[in-house]
Design a protein around this motif. Structure first.
Motif, short mmCIF file in Angstrom:
data_model
loop_
_atom_site.label_atom_id
_atom_site.label_comp_id
_atom_site.label_asym_id
_atom_site.label_seq_id
_atom_site.Cartn_x
_atom_site.Cartn_y
_atom_site.Cartn_z
N ASN A 80 0.70 -1.21 -0.18
CA ASN A 80 0.02 -0.07 -0.03
C ASN A 80 0.85 1.33 0.07
OD1 ASN A 80 -2.67 0.98 -0.21
ND2 ASN A 80 -2.69 1.54 2.20
N GLY A 81 1.93 1.06 -0.31
CA GLY A 81 2.93 2.39 -0.52
C GLY A 81 3.57 2.74 0.50
N TYR A 82 3.54 2.00 1.66
CA TYR A 82 4.37 2.50 3.05
C TYR A 82 5.91 2.16 2.59
CZ TYR A 82 0.23 3.65 5.49
OH TYR A 82 -1.05 4.27 5.83
N LYS A 83 6.75 2.93 3.36
CA LYS A 83 8.22 2.70 3.09
C LYS A 83 8.74 2.31 4.75
CE LYS A 83 9.05 6.14 -0.27
NZ LYS A 83 9.60 7.37 -0.99
N TRP A 84 9.77 1.76 4.80
CA TRP A 84 10.37 1.37 6.04
C TRP A 84 11.42 2.29 6.47
CZ3 TRP A 84 9.79 -1.19 10.26
CH2 TRP A 84 10.88 -1.46 11.18
#
Length: 298
Positions: A244-248
């Protein structure tokens, strides 16, 4: 993706021209107004860095290119080219074969070379806005070398322009330039800078609708980070969040996603999605507003 109309010919061939920045030589022409309140132009420093790698804590800058231009805020027209600077720098560590393949810079080329950081600071200080095509990358390195960079407003010609809505399916600089009818010798810093300026001020766009106008407008808007935290890790959730487009963020051990300041509906949608996907009854994440001078520091 279709090329801009000026590149297309009736026999279905495409005409590309090589761009070398011939029209972007400094003129030292000063832009001024008799009325000090009539500030309808923006001084922008476009810049590009070449480095030994992508890890900003250990890798080094080996080339910098900068060009300061003055842009009319309403039309997006380039009014003048004020100053330029480029230099190689010996990083004090070997340049890997992989880095050389990417940027064409060899160990022999940087022997005895040194960037004039006083010159760089002067150009940065005189600019209203710093622009790079991948601002996260360039700011990460420049902030480490130049403290004044940490207090400047940065913009990104990759993220601060909605290239997809203009019909372009990729935001990579080389592809965008080709789709706009020109190519260049990429991954040497000044060539990238010249092509970036040429792209965002391109004559294909009507006056007032040039990509640089959108970039300048977005540079004055903060954005939000919606942060997914306070949940028990499992591989399935990780995959859902990532898809869903989240970055770590490895330093702070959390997942986050950027939401534009004027897209409050998207922010509420993300809160609902995280609640349904991770938390259950209540949103337990966090929302941060990123001020202008903090943009692209992550």
């Amino acid at each position: 993706m279709t090329f801009i109309y000026s590149s297309q010919k009736e026999n279905e061939t495409i005409n590309l021209y090589k761009y070398k920045g011939e029209n972007l030589k400094p003129t030292n022409q000063q832009i001024s107004s008799e009325d000090p309140t009539d500030h309808n132009f923006t001084t922008i420093c476009f810049l590009d860095l070449e480095t030994t790698g992508t890890y900003k804590l250990e890798d080094k800058i080996i080339e910098i290119a900068m060009k300061t231009v003055v842009i009319d805020q309403e039309t997006g027209n380039l009014l003048s080219v004020m100053e330029e600077y480029e230099s190689l720098e010996d990083p004090g560590i070997p340049i890997s074969d992989k880095a050389t393949l990417i940027n064409g810079i060899t160990n022999e080329m940087v022997i005895g070379k040194k960037i004039d950081w006083d010159k760089v600071e002067t150009m940065v200080k005189a600019s209203d806005l710093l622009v790079a095509h991948n601002a996260n990358f360039d700011r990460g390195f420049l902030d480490k070398y130049l403290p004044i960079s940490q207090d400047k407003i940065w913009a990104c010609s990759y993220k601060d322009i909605a290239w997809l809505s203009k019909g372009f399916s990729s935001s990579k600089l080389e592809l965008l330039c080709i789709w706009h009818g020109f190519y260049y010798d990429s991954h040497r810093a000044m060539n990238d800078v010249n092509s970036m300026i040429h792209l965002v001020t391109h004559d294909h766009y009507p006056i007032g609708e040039k990509p640089i106008c959108e970039l300048m407008d977005n540079s004055q808007k903060p954005y939000f980070k919606i942060i997914a935290e306070n949940f028990k890790y499992n591989p399935i959730l990780k995959d859902k969040i990532k898809s869903n487009g989240y970055k770590w963020d490895g330093d702070n051990k959390l997942w986050w996603k950027r939401i534009e300041y004027n897209h409050h509906d998207d922010l509420e949608t993300e809160k609902e999605w995280l609640t349904d996907t991770i938390y259950g009854d209540h949103f337990l994440g966090k929302i941060e507003e990123i001020p202008l001078t903090e943009k692209y520091k992550e």
